[in-house]
Motif scaffolding. Sequence first.
Motif, PDB file in Angstrom:
ATOM      1  N   ALA A 114      41.655  23.617  43.660  1.00 50.96           N
ATOM      2  CA  ALA A 114      43.009  23.177  43.275  1.00 50.96           C
ATOM      3  C   ALA A 114      43.047  22.851  41.778  1.00 50.96           C
ATOM      4  N   GLU A 115      42.019  22.206  41.261  1.00 56.64           N
ATOM      5  CA  GLU A 115      41.965  21.885  39.826  1.00 56.64           C
ATOM      6  C   GLU A 115      41.873  23.161  38.995  1.00 56.64           C
ATOM      7  N   ILE A 116      41.072  24.103  39.433  1.00 54.46           N
ATOM      8  CA  ILE A 116      40.941  25.381  38.719  1.00 54.46           C
ATOM      9  C   ILE A 116      42.290  26.105  38.701  1.00 54.46           C
ATOM     10  N   GLU A 117      42.974  26.123  39.845  1.00 55.15           N
ATOM     11  CA  GLU A 117      44.291  26.768  39.918  1.00 55.15           C
ATOM     12  C   GLU A 117      45.293  26.086  38.990  1.00 55.15           C
ATOM     13  N   ASN A 118      45.261  24.763  38.927  1.00 55.18           N
ATOM     14  CA  ASN A 118      46.171  24.033  38.033  1.00 55.18           C
ATOM     15  C   ASN A 118      45.906  24.373  36.577  1.00 55.18           C
ATOM     16  N   ARG A 119      44.641  24.447  36.203  1.00 54.75           N
ATOM     17  CA  ARG A 119      44.311  24.759  34.804  1.00 54.75           C
ATOM     18  C   ARG A 119      44.663  26.213  34.475  1.00 54.75           C
ATOM     19  N   ALA A 120      44.459  27.111  35.413  1.00 52.41           N
ATOM     20  CA  ALA A 120      44.846  28.512  35.200  1.00 52.41           C
ATOM     21  C   ALA A 120      46.358  28.620  35.042  1.00 52.41           C
ATOM     22  N   LYS A 121      47.082  27.892  35.889  1.00 47.54           N
ATOM     23  CA  LYS A 121      48.545  27.894  35.815  1.00 47.54           C
ATOM     24  C   LYS A 121      49.023  27.350  34.468  1.00 47.54           C
ATOM     25  N   GLU A 122      48.379  26.291  33.983  1.00 47.89           N
ATOM     26  CA  GLU A 122      48.760  25.721  32.682  1.00 47.89           C
ATOM     27  C   GLU A 122      48.530  26.727  31.560  1.00 47.89           C
ATOM     28  N   LEU A 123      47.405  27.446  31.592  1.00 48.91           N
ATOM     29  CA  LEU A 123      47.132  28.471  30.585  1.00 48.91           C
ATOM     30  C   LEU A 123      48.200  29.564  30.636  1.00 48.91           C
ATOM     31  N   ILE A 124      48.516  30.024  31.829  1.00 48.03           N
ATOM     32  CA  ILE A 124      49.509  31.094  31.997  1.00 48.03           C
ATOM     33  C   ILE A 124      50.875  30.645  31.486  1.00 48.03           C
ATOM     34  N   GLU A 179      55.011  34.172  21.474  1.00 51.47           N
ATOM     35  CA  GLU A 179      55.558  35.492  21.171  1.00 51.47           C
ATOM     36  C   GLU A 179      54.848  36.536  22.023  1.00 51.47           C
ATOM     37  N   MET A 180      55.574  37.402  22.702  1.00 54.16           N
ATOM     38  CA  MET A 180      55.049  38.408  23.628  1.00 54.16           C
ATOM     39  C   MET A 180      54.423  37.762  24.868  1.00 54.16           C
ATOM     40  N   GLY A 181      54.765  36.502  25.092  1.00 55.26           N
ATOM     41  CA  GLY A 181      54.158  35.742  26.175  1.00 55.26           C
ATOM     42  C   GLY A 181      54.477  36.244  27.563  1.00 55.26           C
ATOM     43  N   ASP A 182      55.662  36.809  27.760  1.00 48.95           N
ATOM     44  CA  ASP A 182      56.008  37.315  29.099  1.00 48.95           C
ATOM     45  C   ASP A 182      55.007  38.376  29.550  1.00 48.95           C
ATOM     46  N   PHE A 183      54.749  39.316  28.679  1.00 48.72           N
ATOM     47  CA  PHE A 183      53.812  40.389  29.006  1.00 48.72           C
ATOM     48  C   PHE A 183      52.412  39.832  29.274  1.00 48.72           C
ATOM     49  N   TYR A 184      51.933  39.004  28.345  1.00 43.20           N
ATOM     50  CA  TYR A 184      50.563  38.515  28.453  1.00 43.20           C
ATOM     51  C   TYR A 184      50.384  37.517  29.595  1.00 43.20           C
ATOM     52  N   SER A 185      51.386  36.734  29.888  1.00 43.34           N
ATOM     53  CA  SER A 185      51.249  35.781  30.996  1.00 43.34           C
ATOM     54  C   SER A 185      51.180  36.516  32.337  1.00 43.34           C
ATOM     55  N   LYS A 186      51.898  37.620  32.462  1.00 44.35           N
ATOM     56  CA  LYS A 186      51.815  38.410  33.702  1.00 44.35           C
ATOM     57  C   LYS A 186      50.411  38.977  33.884  1.00 44.35           C
ATOM     58  N   ARG A 187      49.854  39.477  32.806  1.00 47.58           N
ATOM     59  CA  ARG A 187      48.490  40.029  32.882  1.00 47.58           C
ATOM     60  C   ARG A 187      47.481  38.916  33.173  1.00 47.58           C
TER      61      ARG A 187
END
Length: 192
Positions: free
Chosen positions: A108-118, A125-133
């Motif tokens: 759960a902590e790993i998922e939260n940190r991954a979600k925060e990074l995303i 800038e260009m975040g939509d594309f990179y966040s999807k990847r």
Amino acid sequence: MARESIPKKIKEAVLDEYDHRCAVCAGDRPHLHHVNEDATDNDPMNLLPLCPNCHLRDQHNPTKKIDVGKLKLFRKYKDPTILKPQFHPIYERTLFLNEIEINDSNVAEIENRAKELIEFVASLEMGDFYSKRLNELVGPLKRVFVMALGGGPDPHYERQRKRANYDYREKISQNKDDVYSLIVELLRYQKW
């Protein structure tokens, strides 16, 4: 203890890679800095040419030391944006990638940190594309657990849950280098 000298072949190869210039400012007469600060580790990926000014100011000034992890990224990708202060918030959000152990149970902590990074990357800038990847690389796994009907503990469900958690940690460990490559690519689009 006397400091071991860097073998001439390795020294020349690293200096040639940077055209005998400082990796940070392109200044003259670079020294070879050991990124991990271990003077016996003469692996070329651990050596970074720095001019005397950058070497003293950025490496041996305890009030302004560059994080070893950032220097390793800079050495690998050669993108000077990695050393800018604006990169630090992104870098801080990627540190969990280096802390994951396959048998760690705190998914759960790993998922939260991954979600925060995303989410943070999505705001750039260009975040939509990179966040999807990034979501493909480190986002949570789609989990469907089947639980047996009845009142007692279900060992099959528990095995499914443990396997899914293991698979998620394994996914992140396998994709760590791709995440860093993607983030360094994203830096090119920032107007810092």
